[in-house]
Write a protein that holds these residues in place. Sequence first.
Motif, PDB file in Angstrom:
ATOM      1  N   VAL A   1       1.464  -1.379  -0.306  1.00  0.00           N
ATOM      2  CA  VAL A   1      -0.013   0.278  -0.015  1.00  0.00           C
ATOM      3  C   VAL A   1       0.852   1.416  -0.270  1.00  0.00           C
ATOM      4  CG1 VAL A   1      -1.556   1.186   1.374  1.00  0.00           C
ATOM      5  CG2 VAL A   1      -1.859  -1.379   1.994  1.00  0.00           C
ATOM      6  N   THR A   2       0.530   2.601  -0.848  1.00  0.00           N
ATOM      7  CA  THR A   2       1.094   3.529  -0.892  1.00  0.00           C
ATOM      8  C   THR A   2       0.259   4.295   0.204  1.00  0.00           C
ATOM      9  OG1 THR A   2       0.171   3.687  -2.774  1.00  0.00           O
ATOM     10  CG2 THR A   2       2.479   3.417  -3.356  1.00  0.00           C
ATOM     11  N   ASP A   3       1.870   5.231   1.076  1.00  0.00           N
ATOM     12  CA  ASP A   3       0.222   6.070   1.631  1.00  0.00           C
ATOM     13  C   ASP A   3       0.778   7.663   1.851  1.00  0.00           C
ATOM     14  OD1 ASP A   3      -0.548   7.288   4.308  1.00  0.00           O
ATOM     15  OD2 ASP A   3      -0.301   6.082   5.365  1.00  0.00           O
ATOM     16  N   ASN A   4      -0.065   7.857   1.177  1.00  0.00           N
ATOM     17  CA  ASN A   4       0.582   9.316   0.950  1.00  0.00           C
ATOM     18  C   ASN A   4       0.659   9.936   1.335  1.00  0.00           C
ATOM     19  OD1 ASN A   4      -1.082  12.515  -0.581  1.00  0.00           O
ATOM     20  ND2 ASN A   4       0.177  11.140  -1.594  1.00  0.00           N
ATOM     21  N   GLY A   5       0.273  10.791   2.809  1.00  0.00           N
ATOM     22  CA  GLY A   5       0.047  11.141   4.150  1.00  0.00           C
ATOM     23  C   GLY A   5       0.996  11.336   5.484  1.00  0.00           C
ATOM     24  N   ASP A   6       1.920   9.626   4.511  1.00  0.00           N
ATOM     25  CA  ASP A   6       3.119   9.533   5.934  1.00  0.00           C
ATOM     26  C   ASP A   6       3.876   8.743   4.535  1.00  0.00           C
ATOM     27  OD1 ASP A   6       4.607   8.588   7.667  1.00  0.00           O
ATOM     28  OD2 ASP A   6       3.491   6.997   8.526  1.00  0.00           O
ATOM     29  N   PRO A   7       5.112   9.500   3.781  1.00  0.00           N
ATOM     30  CA  PRO A   7       5.113   9.058   2.610  1.00  0.00           C
ATOM     31  C   PRO A   7       5.377   7.626   2.872  1.00  0.00           C
ATOM     32  CG  PRO A   7       5.701  10.707   2.991  1.00  0.00           C
ATOM     33  CD  PRO A   7       4.509  10.722   3.903  1.00  0.00           C
ATOM     34  N   ALA A   8       5.154   6.487   2.601  1.00  0.00           N
ATOM     35  CA  ALA A   8       5.679   5.427   2.653  1.00  0.00           C
ATOM     36  C   ALA A   8       5.009   4.364   1.710  1.00  0.00           C
ATOM     37  CB  ALA A   8       5.919   4.598   4.122  1.00  0.00           C
ATOM     38  N   VAL A   9       5.732   3.008   1.346  1.00  0.00           N
ATOM     39  CA  VAL A   9       4.868   1.574   1.416  1.00  0.00           C
ATOM     40  C   VAL A   9       5.181   0.751   2.835  1.00  0.00           C
ATOM     41  CG1 VAL A   9       5.352  -0.308  -0.528  1.00  0.00           C
ATOM     42  CG2 VAL A   9       5.782   1.683  -1.330  1.00  0.00           C
ATOM     43  N   LYS A  10       3.198   0.851   3.138  1.00  0.00           N
ATOM     44  CA  LYS A  10       3.373   0.182   3.438  1.00  0.00           C
ATOM     45  C   LYS A  10       2.428  -1.818   3.472  1.00  0.00           C
ATOM     46  CE  LYS A  10       3.099   3.771   7.049  1.00  0.00           C
ATOM     47  NZ  LYS A  10       1.336   4.791   6.995  1.00  0.00           N
ATOM     48  N   VAL A  11       3.421  -2.171   3.903  1.00  0.00           N
ATOM     49  CA  VAL A  11       2.757  -4.112   3.539  1.00  0.00           C
ATOM     50  C   VAL A  11       2.618  -4.406   4.440  1.00  0.00           C
ATOM     51  CG1 VAL A  11       4.047  -5.752   3.011  1.00  0.00           C
ATOM     52  CG2 VAL A  11       4.874  -3.955   2.172  1.00  0.00           C
TER      53      VAL A  11
END
Length: 681
Positions: free
Chosen positions: A463-473
């Motif tokens: 998942v891309t998190d636009n509000g907390d810049p990261a990819v979260k798996v």
Amino acid sequence: MNRDMQWLTGLTMVTALTLAGCGGNGSSNSNRQVIPPSARSAPLLVMHNGTDNKGQIDRLAPNLSVEATFQSSANEGIVLDLLGNLHAASDITASPSQFQVVHRASSRLDGAMSNLALDRTVAAPGSANLKGIAIAHRAGLIFAANVGGNSIEVYGTAAGDVATPLASTALPGNAWDLVYNESQDRAFLAMTNGTVLVIDNYVAGDFSAMNARTITPGDGMAVSNLHGIAYRADIDTLVVSDVGDAAVADDGKIYVISSASTAQGVVTPDRTLAGPSTLLGNPVDLILEGNRAFIAEKSNDALLVYNNIFAGESGDVAPSRVVDSVKPEALVRDATVPLGADVSDIDDTRIAIEGVLVTSNPPLMGEPDVVVLDTDLSAITRSFTVGGSLESVSVNQLGDVYLTADDAATPSTGMLAVINRLGVARDGEMFSLSRDRMVSGTNTGLVSPKGFDVADELGLVLVTDNGDPAVKVFGAQAGGNVAPLYTTPLSVAPWDLDYDPDSDTLYVALVNGTVAVFDDYSADRGTGGPDRIIVPTIGGMPVATPTNLHGIVYVADRRALIVSDVGSGANGTDGKLYVIERADRADGNTPVAISIDDGDNNAVGNTQLGNPVDIAWDGASLYVAEKSQKQVLRFDNLFDSAGGDVTPDASFAQNNPESVVLLPDYLAPMRDDDGLLQSNP
């Protein structure tokens, strides 16, 4: 009618169509595939339920030696879905019982424990003691024998920790185990009163047992207590175990009953095994593999193997093999076989696409927020309402749809919704905790989740998190307020991503107009940042601002990226599409090979591209969710395009389309107990 039960009408129709397309047991359907021999020698999973090993699962090699042992939170019946996730019943705690879904059971390491980031607990309120379970793969249903409740309880396979039953089948007694043949829509129930209850048209008949048939194995013995049951459809034969008196360790039996689909009343089994040489005392479960039967013999701490259960004399016949196993409770063979490509990795134009699923954010007042369009983009074929502010959408090969959304209950947090079998059915329904689940809460760390990819082979959701810049798996079977397995921080906010399983490469579309590339992603998890940054260029110069990449697809057979550029989110006329060749090795400034662009940011032009927020690829045509122009667009033969102010080949007016995913015809295949797979009819 209870709102949570309204799905039955649609499911009954799907079942009827499936059966009609299959022609009885489906043996004439050209899509049926025999599981290959390599799968038949796959691991055997054994659930244990003794005082000192409750919930222990052994994974046995083909020679039946233990190759790994891991601990679950369940202890009763087990069944595998087609992605290798283990669904297990549990009555460890006081009533009600519950289920656990164990992520990719055959890949768990020796000594592993249950992991909240991977495994899921499913509530079973109203149950007493759940024992044997069966799965309807295409329908996405779990059937559980509710001992002490005189019922079969029905649940959705994607449900979560606050699930409620979809239905409850009232029975004339207690069933210990059951087997379900999906192509025939027939359930066989092993009853503790010594009979087999047969329910024809089980799903189509709204789970009623009112017209059930009873088979009574007639061996002349008074004490009978059926437990394990298995069915081989191609020869229409049941094999059933009888524990007799559970307190006696030498009175167990095995019955072989032919013509099971039509048998009724007292029948003489084709074969009955009993006596001291059999070692049958409390044979609590059994499975079939061709002619072989594997039996969990609990009282005598053994696995018993009969190499040809269907042939030979009755009586005191010793098993072909005995393997020590302390208090085995349930068995399943991991005969999962490779399915199709993940929907984000479709390159083959020969794959039939059955629909285009589109989310709207927001939809028109009172309208559904999910619709399925035909591929001609001429009509809506199905609709569904999730609720909330939906973002991106994808689907796994079981037909479960994953959506990211803003969590309306908690500002500045996001969530992930999993909708059971929405990829193949459920027209006119709403989100229901009986079938569907949420991944939400503070532990998820989700702030503003946008794009994502479901990697079925890994069992992961990225998942891309636009509000907390990261990819979260996350684990694809996770549910509730669960933390990611791992997080890859980004220095620039992302919008969407695409994971290529063959090369283990992750491509992330960033809002500054570039693409971050992570090689060896599942191994390295993005440690140290991107391995490459692709900067699209036109005429030797980076794309001029405003540039803001959103949708992204990696086309493996062309080694190319397709990306959408919304430009300025406030400008509804400056959208573009780019094709970037040799993306598998591109780094830094990289020429755009094809640009779909009218050349005027102040006019939408023939392209109709203003804010193309998401894209999907079928091997030749590109589908675009064009939000500002309120259109779903299709561009055919994209790689043959000269670019420029290209007119879409098809379009459909849809309010605020936010995301788009294609539904190939191989989603949610049917699996019967005769070891066959069947694609959608």
